[in-house]
Design a protein around this motif. Structure first.
Motif: not given
Length: 119
Positions: A26-36
């Protein structure tokens, strides 16, 4: 909006390992910080680990540091959580979350995957 789908949960004995995966769309993944994050039984949600959008910065909860490793593959739009030396207290529903550039909170969440560690 970002769609997140986790997988890889299950039942494991104490001392064992699991690897969780989370695929984003849904969005460019490399513009997302990711967390668990995780929610243990009858407790509130707690932070587990996070990685910056280009993978140059990570952070961990004290309770998992040295046992869990977050990583990402931007070519596959996927973030991973490698969990080693699992303990019964790691039992929880684990959630993947995404934070957009310029946003201070994680505003997209997956449906969660159950991890159960038996003693």
């Amino acid at each position: 909006q970002v769609q997140l789908v986790e997988s890889g949960g299950g039942l494991v004995q104490a001392g064992g390992s699991l690897r969780l995966s989370c695929i984003a769309s849904g969005r460019a993944f490399n513009y997302l910080d990711m967390g668990w994050f995780r929610r243990p039984p009858e407790k509130g949600r707690e932070f587990v680990a996070a990685m910056s959008r280009v993978g140059d910065s990570t952070s961990y909860a004290d309770s998992v540091s040295g046992r869990f490793t977050i990583s990402r593959d931007n070519a596959k739009n996927t973030v991973y959580l490698q969990m080693n030396n699992l303990k019964p207290e790691d039992t929880a529903v684990y959630y993947c979350a995404a934070r957009r550039v310029g946003v201070s909170v994680y505003d997209s969440w997956g449906q969660g995957t159950q991890v159960t560690v038996s003693s």
